[in-house]
Design an enzyme around this catalytic site. Structure first.
Site, PDB file in Angstrom:
ATOM      1  NE  ARG A   1      -7.232  61.017  84.813  1.00  0.00           N
ATOM      2  CZ  ARG A   1      -6.263  61.413  85.651  1.00  0.00           C
ATOM      3  NH1 ARG A   1      -5.095  60.764  85.641  1.00  0.00           N
ATOM      4  NH2 ARG A   1      -6.451  62.436  86.457  1.00  0.00           N
TER       5      ARG A   1
ATOM      6  CD  GLN B   1       1.463  65.145  88.566  1.00  0.00           C
ATOM      7  OE1 GLN B   1       2.075  65.829  89.362  1.00  0.00           O
ATOM      8  NE2 GLN B   1       1.222  63.860  88.763  1.00  0.00           N
TER       9      GLN B   1
ATOM     10  NE  ARG C   1      -0.296  66.122  81.855  1.00  0.00           N
ATOM     11  CZ  ARG C   1      -1.085  65.557  82.760  1.00  0.00           C
ATOM     12  NH1 ARG C   1      -1.726  64.441  82.477  1.00  0.00           N
ATOM     13  NH2 ARG C   1      -1.237  66.109  83.947  1.00  0.00           N
TER      14      ARG C   1
ATOM     15  CG  HIS D   1      14.104  74.262  75.520  1.00  0.00           C
ATOM     16  ND1 HIS D   1      13.018  75.058  75.780  1.00  0.00           N
ATOM     17  CD2 HIS D   1      13.979  73.862  74.233  1.00  0.00           C
ATOM     18  CE1 HIS D   1      12.260  75.145  74.700  1.00  0.00           C
ATOM     19  NE2 HIS D   1      12.826  74.439  73.746  1.00  0.00           N
TER      20      HIS D   1
ATOM     21  CD  GLU E   1      36.847  76.063  74.293  1.00  0.00           C
ATOM     22  OE1 GLU E   1      37.295  77.198  74.053  1.00  0.00           O
ATOM     23  OE2 GLU E   1      36.858  75.554  75.435  1.00  0.00           O
TER      24      GLU E   1
END
EC number: 5.1.3.15
Length: 266
Positions: A66, A84, A89, A128, A224
């Site tokens: 925090r 969240q 992190r 990803h 392309e």
């Protein structure tokens, strides 16, 4: 104290977590925890602390620290399907043992390069691509996934986190396709073909295609050269020439050691 030599020290922090302490020649310092790649301290040469970290911060994974400077990736807050502020992190980062050269005079500066290496679990919750395309930023494109509606590309480079089927208009003669994982860059050079198509079906559409493997979208990207917005029309006896050249350049761009702008301009 001023006059000290710049230093980077790996040591133990709260609850035995690894942290990096950086000190520069002027006496200022910073602390970065490998958990979360989280900056928890930034002090002036007078030892004045410039960052806030809660006295009640829990330095105990997987709870994020925090305060300080966290890395919210690949999403901010609840704007996405992940936890969240994303998972970066809450992961342990590692020190890059082969960092890129510092972009300015580093003789009096201290710095550390951290890497968050993806795991199989990361790919499951956030599929990803390790690719990015440069040379098409700020250009207009037609989005085939949105009934060919016209948009303007906003990113500094094109990265992939979902399906894409776009026709970029009036593109440059050179486009760079940077493969971070393989540490190479494909350079596409073209003449007579003003547009460019960028396509990847991603997971859902890949599974719906009978002639395409369910996971093969992770290993391909279609780029392309084309003439779509203004089709080529020839009268009897006229000629048209189009040229496409594709080359691969070994690189370490994932460590910032290849400037794609030099590839595009060179």
């Amino acid at each position: 104290m001023a006059g000290e030599k710049p230093s980077v020290e790996l040591c133990k922090g709260v609850n035995g977590l690894d942290k990096v302490v950086l000190r520069d020649a002027r006496g200022s310092s910073a602390e970065v925890y490998l958990f979360g790649g989280h900056v928890t301290s930034w002090r002036t040469d007078h030892r004045e602390e410039l960052l806030f970290v809660s006295n009640k911060a829990i330095f105990k994974p997987p709870k994020a620290i925090r305060g300080g400077i966290p890395i919210c990736f690949p999403q901010f807050s609840s704007h996405g399907n992940l936890e969240q502020h994303g998972f970066a992190r809450n992961k342990f980062w590692s020190i890059d043992t082969d960092p890129p050269p510092f972009p300015s005079d580093s003789s009096s500066k201290t710095f550390v390069d951290l890497i968050l290496k993806p795991t199989d679990d990361d790919f499951k919750i956030w599929p990803h691509s390790e690719l990015r395309v440069e040379g098409l930023e700020t250009l207009d494109y037609l989005d085939n996934l949105k009934e060919r509606e016209r948009f303007t590309e906003q990113g500094d480079a094109i990265t992939f986190e979902s399906g894409v089927d776009k026709i970029y208009l009036s593109t440059p003669t050179k486009i760079a396709i940077i493969d971070h994982e393989k540490k190479r860059t494909f350079v596409l050079r073209k003449d007579g073909l003003p547009d460019a198509v960028v396509w990847n079906p991603w997971d859902r559409k890949a599974k719906a295609m009978p002639d395409f493997g369910d996971d093969e979208y992770k290993h391909m990207l279609c780029v392309e050269a084309a003439a779509i917005e203004k089709p080529i029309t020839l009268k009897p006896g006229e000629e048209w020439k189009g040229r496409l050249e594709l080359s691969a350049v070994p690189s370490s761009y994932c460590s910032g050691q290849l400037d794609p702008q030099k590839v595009l301009q060179g």
